[in-house]
Design an enzyme around this catalytic site. Sequence first.
Site, PDB file in Angstrom:
ATOM      1  N   LYS A 196      29.433  15.733  36.456  1.00 47.23           N
ATOM      2  CA  LYS A 196      28.605  14.868  37.298  1.00 47.23           C
ATOM      3  C   LYS A 196      28.849  15.110  38.779  1.00 47.23           C
ATOM      4  O   LYS A 196      29.847  15.690  39.185  1.00 47.23           O
ATOM      5  CB  LYS A 196      28.803  13.399  36.905  1.00 47.23           C
ATOM      6  CG  LYS A 196      28.039  13.086  35.614  1.00 47.23           C
ATOM      7  CD  LYS A 196      28.018  11.642  35.232  1.00 47.23           C
ATOM      8  CE  LYS A 196      27.137  11.478  33.966  1.00 47.23           C
ATOM      9  NZ  LYS A 196      27.325  10.169  33.330  1.00 47.23           N
TER      10      LYS A 196
ATOM     11  N   ARG B  53      32.013  11.984  26.616  1.00 50.73           N
ATOM     12  CA  ARG B  53      30.738  12.684  26.413  1.00 50.73           C
ATOM     13  C   ARG B  53      30.749  13.902  27.327  1.00 50.73           C
ATOM     14  O   ARG B  53      30.768  13.755  28.549  1.00 50.73           O
ATOM     15  CB  ARG B  53      29.600  11.712  26.758  1.00 50.73           C
ATOM     16  CG  ARG B  53      28.215  12.245  26.505  1.00 50.73           C
ATOM     17  CD  ARG B  53      27.178  11.182  26.821  1.00 50.73           C
ATOM     18  NE  ARG B  53      25.840  11.728  26.688  1.00 50.73           N
ATOM     19  CZ  ARG B  53      25.233  12.468  27.605  1.00 50.73           C
ATOM     20  NH1 ARG B  53      25.831  12.734  28.745  1.00 50.73           N
ATOM     21  NH2 ARG B  53      24.020  12.932  27.397  1.00 50.73           N
TER      22      ARG B  53
END
Length: 269
Positions: free
Chosen positions: A204, A243
């Site tokens: 991210k 994840r």
Amino acid sequence: MGILNVTPDSFSDGGEYLDLDAAVAHGLALHAEGADIVDVGGESTRPGALRADPRTERDRVVPVVEQLTAAGVPVSVDTMRADVAMAAVAAGAGLVNDVSGGLADPDMLAAVAGADVDYVAMHWRGHSDRMVGLASYADVVAEVCSELSDRLDAALAAGIAKDRIILDPGLGFAKTAAHNWELLRRLDTLATLGRPLLVGASRKRFLGELLADEDGPRPVREREDAGVAITALVAAQHVWGVRTHTARPHRDAIAAAHRLAARDGRDAG
Ligand code: PMM
């Protein structure tokens, strides 16, 4: 949980797995490398993304879920839409991963309650086209906790069994880098909600910012090692799952973290 985005526009792997065979092959590889669950999504949620239409989303996801399930791979479906979730469940998905925690589709919680599946409720404040403007908190940990607690109550009220529910702080969703770090630092507080936690940090933007140099943020594909470090650190804090875009490095990090915490009991005596 291995990420499989069947989208043209996801920030990290958009366009790579739009082809059915490529998507299935990648899902099989993630599973073979250690992903316990492969999370199949047909709609990008990157900041600023526009929504996929429901039919397109369903057509992307269902054949991939069908084939992975037929091959014995446990599958979750990453969707905010009840119709897509139920089509994926009919195709074999055993978990619904709803980044909106039931807020985006009023039919979602009841649909999940009526199905024999687990449910991830992520912290979310609004769709991708406006979430940057919603990243405003006086106390991010307290507010994420209280908003997730409301989603947990709504899921329970809709009839989803408590032991089926997993919570996720939603890193990057209406959150700045500083918010993400604070949430990661305070997972123990989120754990007081009494449900297992899923954490999605992989590749991210806040990792790109962390590793930035004079050329700008670190490119998406070069954020993996920092993500693996986060996996090790959160695995030591008893999270239920991470994840991630790759499986094996994260699997190895979890093994090392658990061994160091002597959670396997091998050092006893
Ligand atoms: N992040 C993304 C998509 N789905 N689901 C959960 N439960 N948690 C997350 O943090 C999360 C998610 C965005 O990342 P991607 O575009 O790489 O899938």
